[in-house]
Write a protein that holds these residues in place. Structure first.
Motif, short mmCIF file in Angstrom:
data_model
loop_
_atom_site.label_atom_id
_atom_site.label_comp_id
_atom_site.label_asym_id
_atom_site.label_seq_id
_atom_site.Cartn_x
_atom_site.Cartn_y
_atom_site.Cartn_z
N ASP A 100 0.87 -1.18 0.00
CA ASP A 100 0.00 0.00 0.00
C ASP A 100 0.90 1.22 0.00
O ASP A 100 1.62 1.48 0.97
N LEU A 101 0.89 1.96 -1.11
CA LEU A 101 1.78 3.11 -1.27
C LEU A 101 1.00 4.41 -1.24
O LEU A 101 -0.17 4.45 -1.60
N VAL A 102 1.68 5.47 -0.85
CA VAL A 102 1.09 6.80 -0.81
C VAL A 102 2.04 7.78 -1.49
O VAL A 102 3.26 7.62 -1.40
N GLN A 103 1.46 8.75 -2.20
CA GLN A 103 2.27 9.77 -2.86
C GLN A 103 2.00 11.11 -2.19
O GLN A 103 0.85 11.52 -2.03
N LEU A 104 3.07 11.78 -1.78
CA LEU A 104 2.92 13.11 -1.19
C LEU A 104 2.60 14.09 -2.31
O LEU A 104 3.30 14.11 -3.33
N PRO A 105 1.55 14.89 -2.15
CA PRO A 105 1.04 15.69 -3.26
C PRO A 105 1.97 16.78 -3.79
O PRO A 105 2.01 17.03 -4.98
N GLU A 106 2.73 17.42 -2.94
CA GLU A 106 3.54 18.54 -3.38
C GLU A 106 4.80 18.09 -4.11
O GLU A 106 5.13 18.60 -5.16
N CYS A 107 5.52 17.13 -3.55
CA CYS A 107 6.80 16.72 -4.13
C CYS A 107 6.71 15.45 -4.97
O CYS A 107 7.63 15.12 -5.69
N TYR A 146 5.98 6.55 -0.89
CA TYR A 146 6.43 5.80 0.28
C TYR A 146 5.41 4.71 0.59
O TYR A 146 4.27 4.78 0.14
N HIS A 147 5.80 3.75 1.44
CA HIS A 147 4.82 2.83 2.01
C HIS A 147 3.91 3.66 2.92
O HIS A 147 4.38 4.52 3.66
N ARG A 148 2.63 3.40 2.86
CA ARG A 148 1.69 4.15 3.69
C ARG A 148 2.03 3.99 5.18
O ARG A 148 1.99 4.95 5.94
N VAL A 149 2.38 2.77 5.60
CA VAL A 149 2.69 2.55 7.02
C VAL A 149 3.97 3.28 7.46
O VAL A 149 4.14 3.54 8.64
N CYS A 150 4.84 3.62 6.53
CA CYS A 150 6.03 4.42 6.88
C CYS A 150 5.64 5.88 7.13
O CYS A 150 6.21 6.54 7.99
N MET A 151 4.69 6.36 6.35
CA MET A 151 4.33 7.78 6.43
C MET A 151 3.38 8.12 7.56
O MET A 151 3.36 9.25 8.03
N ILE A 152 2.61 7.16 8.04
CA ILE A 152 1.65 7.47 9.11
C ILE A 152 2.35 8.01 10.35
O ILE A 152 2.03 9.12 10.79
N PRO A 153 3.34 7.32 10.93
CA PRO A 153 3.99 7.89 12.12
C PRO A 153 4.78 9.16 11.82
O PRO A 153 4.83 10.08 12.63
N TRP A 154 5.40 9.23 10.63
CA TRP A 154 6.18 10.42 10.27
C TRP A 154 5.27 11.65 10.19
O TRP A 154 5.54 12.68 10.80
N LEU A 155 4.19 11.53 9.42
CA LEU A 155 3.29 12.68 9.21
C LEU A 155 2.49 13.02 10.46
O LEU A 155 2.01 14.14 10.59
N LYS A 197 3.85 13.36 13.21
CA LYS A 197 4.77 14.21 13.97
C LYS A 197 5.29 15.41 13.17
O LYS A 197 5.56 16.46 13.72
N LYS A 198 5.43 15.23 11.85
CA LYS A 198 6.01 16.27 11.00
C LYS A 198 5.21 16.40 9.71
O LYS A 198 4.93 15.40 9.06
N ALA A 199 4.91 17.61 9.32
CA ALA A 199 4.10 17.84 8.12
C ALA A 199 4.99 18.15 6.92
O ALA A 199 4.78 19.12 6.20
N ASN A 200 6.01 17.29 6.72
CA ASN A 200 6.87 17.48 5.56
C ASN A 200 7.35 16.13 5.04
O ASN A 200 7.22 15.11 5.69
N CYS A 201 7.91 16.17 3.84
CA CYS A 201 8.45 14.96 3.22
C CYS A 201 9.77 14.60 3.91
O CYS A 201 10.63 15.46 4.08
N PRO A 202 9.95 13.34 4.31
CA PRO A 202 11.20 12.97 4.98
C PRO A 202 12.41 13.01 4.06
O PRO A 202 13.54 13.08 4.53
N TYR A 203 12.19 13.02 2.75
CA TYR A 203 13.30 13.02 1.81
C TYR A 203 13.72 14.45 1.43
O TYR A 203 14.87 14.83 1.60
N CYS A 204 12.77 15.25 0.95
CA CYS A 204 13.12 16.59 0.46
C CYS A 204 12.70 17.71 1.42
O CYS A 204 13.02 18.87 1.19
N ARG A 205 11.95 17.36 2.47
CA ARG A 205 11.46 18.30 3.49
C ARG A 205 10.42 19.30 2.98
O ARG A 205 10.11 20.26 3.67
N LYS A 206 9.87 19.07 1.80
CA LYS A 206 8.81 19.95 1.29
C LYS A 206 7.58 19.76 2.17
O LYS A 206 7.21 18.65 2.54
N GLU A 207 6.92 20.86 2.50
CA GLU A 207 5.74 20.81 3.38
C GLU A 207 4.59 20.08 2.71
O GLU A 207 4.35 20.22 1.51
#
Length: 93
Positions: free
Chosen positions: A59-66, A70-79, A81-91
């Protein structure tokens, strides 16, 4: 799925710097655009096996701005806590 995953894994939503559950849940699904998830470094094409023994695509998710994927389960805990991309840091809005 997102609400259940957050509850089951004791993930805390940081209201000051993270995204709310509805925003995280509303992120679009995606197809693999690279070989690996930039967060966990595992294959984006990884297949799991369901209860019937059949392969299931990750199950993959695409961040809209950048547009990073990522795997959806990777982004749930990251997002949470933080409202940015873990790779490029775009909001992420």
């Amino acid at each position: 799925f997102v609400s259940d995953y957050i509850a089951a894994n004791n993930i805390t939503i940081c209201e000051e710097s993270g995204l709310d559950i509805e925003t995280i849940a509303g992120l679009p699904s995606a197809r693999p655009t690279s070989e690996e998830c930039s967060y966990c470094l595992q294959s984006l094409k990884h297949f799991a096996i369901d209860d019937n023994g059949l392969p299931v695509a990750a199950d993959l998710v695409q961040l809209p701005e950048c547009k990073h994927v990522y795997h959806r389960v990777c982004m749930i805990p990251w997002l949470a806590k933080k409202a940015n991309c873990p790779y490029c840091r775009k909001e992420v809005n």
